[in-house]
Design a protein around this motif. Structure first.
Motif, mmCIF file in Angstrom:
data_model
loop_
_atom_site.group_PDB
_atom_site.id
_atom_site.type_symbol
_atom_site.label_atom_id
_atom_site.label_comp_id
_atom_site.label_asym_id
_atom_site.label_seq_id
_atom_site.Cartn_x
_atom_site.Cartn_y
_atom_site.Cartn_z
ATOM 1 N N ALA A 106 0.839 -1.203 0.000
ATOM 2 C CA ALA A 106 0.000 0.000 0.000
ATOM 3 C C ALA A 106 0.870 1.247 0.000
ATOM 4 O O ALA A 106 0.577 2.229 -0.698
ATOM 5 C CB ALA A 106 -0.921 -0.010 1.216
ATOM 6 N N GLY A 107 1.969 1.205 0.755
ATOM 7 C CA GLY A 107 2.895 2.340 0.764
ATOM 8 C C GLY A 107 3.606 2.490 -0.573
ATOM 9 O O GLY A 107 3.782 3.613 -1.073
ATOM 10 N N ALA A 108 3.984 1.385 -1.171
ATOM 11 C CA ALA A 108 4.676 1.438 -2.458
ATOM 12 C C ALA A 108 3.778 2.010 -3.547
ATOM 13 O O ALA A 108 4.250 2.698 -4.452
ATOM 14 C CB ALA A 108 5.138 0.037 -2.848
ATOM 15 N N SER A 109 2.483 1.744 -3.446
ATOM 16 C CA SER A 109 1.565 2.255 -4.459
ATOM 17 C C SER A 109 1.533 3.777 -4.453
ATOM 18 O O SER A 109 1.293 4.405 -5.488
ATOM 19 C CB SER A 109 0.157 1.697 -4.238
ATOM 20 O OG SER A 109 -0.449 2.258 -3.082
ATOM 21 N N ARG A 110 1.791 4.362 -3.302
ATOM 22 C CA ARG A 110 1.771 5.830 -3.208
ATOM 23 C C ARG A 110 3.095 6.442 -3.634
ATOM 24 O O ARG A 110 3.135 7.578 -4.105
ATOM 25 C CB ARG A 110 1.453 6.252 -1.772
ATOM 26 C CG ARG A 110 0.059 5.886 -1.295
ATOM 27 C CD ARG A 110 -0.258 6.536 0.036
ATOM 28 N NE ARG A 110 0.607 6.050 1.104
ATOM 29 C CZ ARG A 110 0.340 4.991 1.864
ATOM 30 N NH1 ARG A 110 -0.795 4.310 1.664
ATOM 31 N NH2 ARG A 110 1.159 4.615 2.820
ATOM 32 N N THR A 111 4.197 5.717 -3.464
ATOM 33 C CA THR A 111 5.511 6.321 -3.692
ATOM 34 C C THR A 111 6.197 5.844 -4.969
ATOM 35 O O THR A 111 6.700 6.658 -5.743
ATOM 36 C CB THR A 111 6.428 6.029 -2.496
ATOM 37 O OG1 THR A 111 6.473 4.604 -2.279
ATOM 38 C CG2 THR A 111 5.923 6.715 -1.243
ATOM 39 N N PHE A 112 6.192 4.534 -5.203
ATOM 40 C CA PHE A 112 6.982 3.997 -6.306
ATOM 41 C C PHE A 112 6.156 3.643 -7.545
ATOM 42 O O PHE A 112 6.696 3.563 -8.638
ATOM 43 C CB PHE A 112 7.734 2.735 -5.856
ATOM 44 C CG PHE A 112 8.683 2.983 -4.727
ATOM 45 C CD1 PHE A 112 9.807 3.779 -4.900
ATOM 46 C CD2 PHE A 112 8.461 2.428 -3.485
ATOM 47 C CE1 PHE A 112 10.683 4.009 -3.865
ATOM 48 C CE2 PHE A 112 9.331 2.655 -2.432
ATOM 49 C CZ PHE A 112 10.449 3.450 -2.623
ATOM 50 N N LEU A 113 4.868 3.407 -7.382
ATOM 51 C CA LEU A 113 4.091 2.872 -8.490
ATOM 52 C C LEU A 113 3.412 3.947 -9.325
ATOM 53 O O LEU A 113 2.819 3.643 -10.357
ATOM 54 C CB LEU A 113 3.033 1.892 -7.962
ATOM 55 C CG LEU A 113 3.587 0.705 -7.168
ATOM 56 C CD1 LEU A 113 2.473 -0.255 -6.796
ATOM 57 C CD2 LEU A 113 4.681 -0.019 -7.949
ATOM 58 N N ALA A 114 3.500 5.194 -8.888
ATOM 59 C CA ALA A 114 2.903 6.278 -9.672
ATOM 60 C C ALA A 114 3.704 6.468 -10.964
ATOM 61 O O ALA A 114 4.934 6.503 -10.954
ATOM 62 C CB ALA A 114 2.891 7.566 -8.857
ATOM 63 N N GLY A 115 3.001 6.616 -12.062
ATOM 64 C CA GLY A 115 3.664 6.890 -13.333
ATOM 65 C C GLY A 115 4.286 5.689 -14.015
ATOM 66 O O GLY A 115 5.048 5.856 -14.978
ATOM 67 N N VAL A 116 4.002 4.477 -13.548
ATOM 68 C CA VAL A 116 4.528 3.287 -14.213
ATOM 69 C C VAL A 116 3.376 2.484 -14.805
ATOM 70 O O VAL A 116 2.216 2.675 -14.442
ATOM 71 C CB VAL A 116 5.346 2.403 -13.235
ATOM 72 C CG1 VAL A 116 6.532 3.172 -12.678
ATOM 73 C CG2 VAL A 116 4.467 1.882 -12.096
ATOM 74 N N ASP A 117 3.727 1.613 -15.728
ATOM 75 C CA ASP A 117 2.732 0.776 -16.379
ATOM 76 C C ASP A 117 2.946 -0.679 -15.971
ATOM 77 O O ASP A 117 4.064 -1.096 -15.673
ATOM 78 C CB ASP A 117 2.845 0.888 -17.906
ATOM 79 C CG ASP A 117 2.530 2.290 -18.402
ATOM 80 O OD1 ASP A 117 1.546 2.871 -17.922
ATOM 81 O OD2 ASP A 117 3.283 2.790 -19.251
ATOM 82 N N PHE A 118 1.859 -1.437 -15.984
ATOM 83 C CA PHE A 118 1.913 -2.845 -15.602
ATOM 84 C C PHE A 118 1.396 -3.699 -16.750
ATOM 85 O O PHE A 118 0.401 -3.354 -17.394
ATOM 86 C CB PHE A 118 1.036 -3.106 -14.371
ATOM 87 C CG PHE A 118 1.410 -2.304 -13.167
ATOM 88 C CD1 PHE A 118 2.284 -2.815 -12.221
ATOM 89 C CD2 PHE A 118 0.903 -1.023 -12.968
ATOM 90 C CE1 PHE A 118 2.623 -2.087 -11.095
ATOM 91 C CE2 PHE A 118 1.242 -0.285 -11.853
ATOM 92 C CZ PHE A 118 2.105 -0.815 -10.904
ATOM 93 N N THR A 119 2.062 -4.791 -17.001
ATOM 94 C CA THR A 119 1.569 -5.763 -17.962
ATOM 95 C C THR A 119 1.644 -7.150 -17.339
ATOM 96 O O THR A 119 2.536 -7.428 -16.531
ATOM 97 C CB THR A 119 2.370 -5.754 -19.275
ATOM 98 O OG1 THR A 119 3.754 -6.021 -18.994
ATOM 99 C CG2 THR A 119 2.250 -4.408 -19.972
ATOM 100 N N LEU A 120 0.700 -8.010 -17.715
ATOM 101 C CA LEU A 120 0.760 -9.398 -17.282
ATOM 102 C C LEU A 120 1.567 -10.206 -18.295
ATOM 103 O O LEU A 120 1.509 -9.935 -19.500
ATOM 104 C CB LEU A 120 -0.639 -9.979 -17.149
ATOM 105 C CG LEU A 120 -1.215 -10.003 -15.727
ATOM 106 C CD1 LEU A 120 -1.439 -8.589 -15.218
ATOM 107 C CD2 LEU A 120 -2.501 -10.802 -15.683
#
Length: 295
Positions: free
Chosen positions: A229-243
């Motif tokens: 949950a903390g990483a979603s606020r700090t590190f995951l902004a502005g990145v894309d995810f693919t499966l």
């Protein structure tokens, strides 16, 4: 080397790469090893090679044993948890993965367990389990007696089997679970994450000291949920995810533009995520990054 001989080697290359990767846990080193085998094949007297497949397997195995000996010393100095290099498998890079046992054999979890073995134990185990070699063939490849091969295999099975958890869900169920995990992590949905994680879930990050990553595994549902949950606020902004399918199971690739930042692989048991292995060391993402960029 004649074109015919080069073409013959190419028919063996996929199998040799799969063997080297299982032995080394490194796709880049596996490619280098197979290339070394190619050079030896090109310079060998063909009249002395009765069975090219067996000859090449022996060469690759012994080249890997030499690399494993030096790799052990490097891994003792490794910063943080060591994880294998991920490999995308939807294109058959590691051979057919139609059965759960085949997927289990190339999982990151299995490759981590193989690190417990001595180089020779690992070679015996891989040749026997993944390539169905008989003990006579293994003995010839490794310059052992058949009795010694059997003894090493029994020891390897015992050491690997202690903590081995096989795939217990279908690929479709794994992908469904990973999609739900991705949505909850991206949204910082703490309660949603907790519903997907086993009580004793573990998060392992491999940054190799080159990028920011947890230096110790994070253990327990609450701690892992809060970390994500903390990483979603700090590190995951502005990145894309693919499966993607990585090492035989559903995984998440994290991208910043065209740069692959992390690959997350998941162990699933009893319908819940039991272990997440996040490979972020950029050196370990070059091979899979090239694979996924072509997908």
């Amino acid at each position: 080397m004649t074109s015919a001989t080069a073409e013959e080697f190419e028919t063996h290359r996929p199998r040799l790469f799969g063997l080297a990767y299982r032995l080394l846990g490194s796709a880049e080193e596996a490619e280098d090893t197979v290339q070394d085998a190619y050079l030896r094949f090109s310079g060998a007297d063909r009249d002395t090679i009765e069975h090219p497949s067996a000859w090449l397997a022996k060469v690759v195995t012994n080249l890997c044993l030499n690399r494993l000996t030096s790799a052990r010393a490097r891994r003792e100095r490794y910063v943080g948890p060591w994880l294998p290099e991920p490999v995308a498998t939807s294109d058959g890079a590691l051979g057919p993965l139609e059965a759960a046992e085949q997927r289990d054999a190339v999982s990151l979890a299995m490759l981590v367990l193989l690190e417990r073995l001595t180089p020779t134990e690992r070679a015996v185990y891989v040749l026997r389990e993944a390539f169905a070699y008989g003990h006579r063939e293994i003995a010839e490849a490794l310059d052992l007696t058949e009795a010694n091969s059997r003894q090493l295999y029994r020891r390897a099975v015992r050491r690997v089997g202690e903590d081995r958890s096989r795939f217990e869900s279908t690929p479709e169920r794994q992908e469904e679970l990973v999609r739900s995990f991705l949505t909850a992590a991206r949204d910082g949905d703490l309660s949603g994450l907790e519903k997907l994680l086993a009580a004793d879930v573990v998060w392992s990050s491999d940054g190799g000291g080159k990028v920011s990553a947890a230096r110790r595994p994070i253990e327990g549902r609450e701690k892992v949920s809060r970390f994500l949950a903390g990483a979603s606020r700090t590190f995951l902004a502005g990145v894309d995810f693919t499966l993607a399918e990585v090492n035989g199971s559903a995984a998440v690739a994290v991208w910043a533009g065209d740069t692959l930042m992390t690959v997350m692989a998941f162990d699933v048991r009893d319908g819940l995520i039991g272990h997440v292995r996040a490979v972020a060391n950029p050196d370990k993402l070059e091979f899979v990054g090239r694979q996924l960029a072509r997908a």
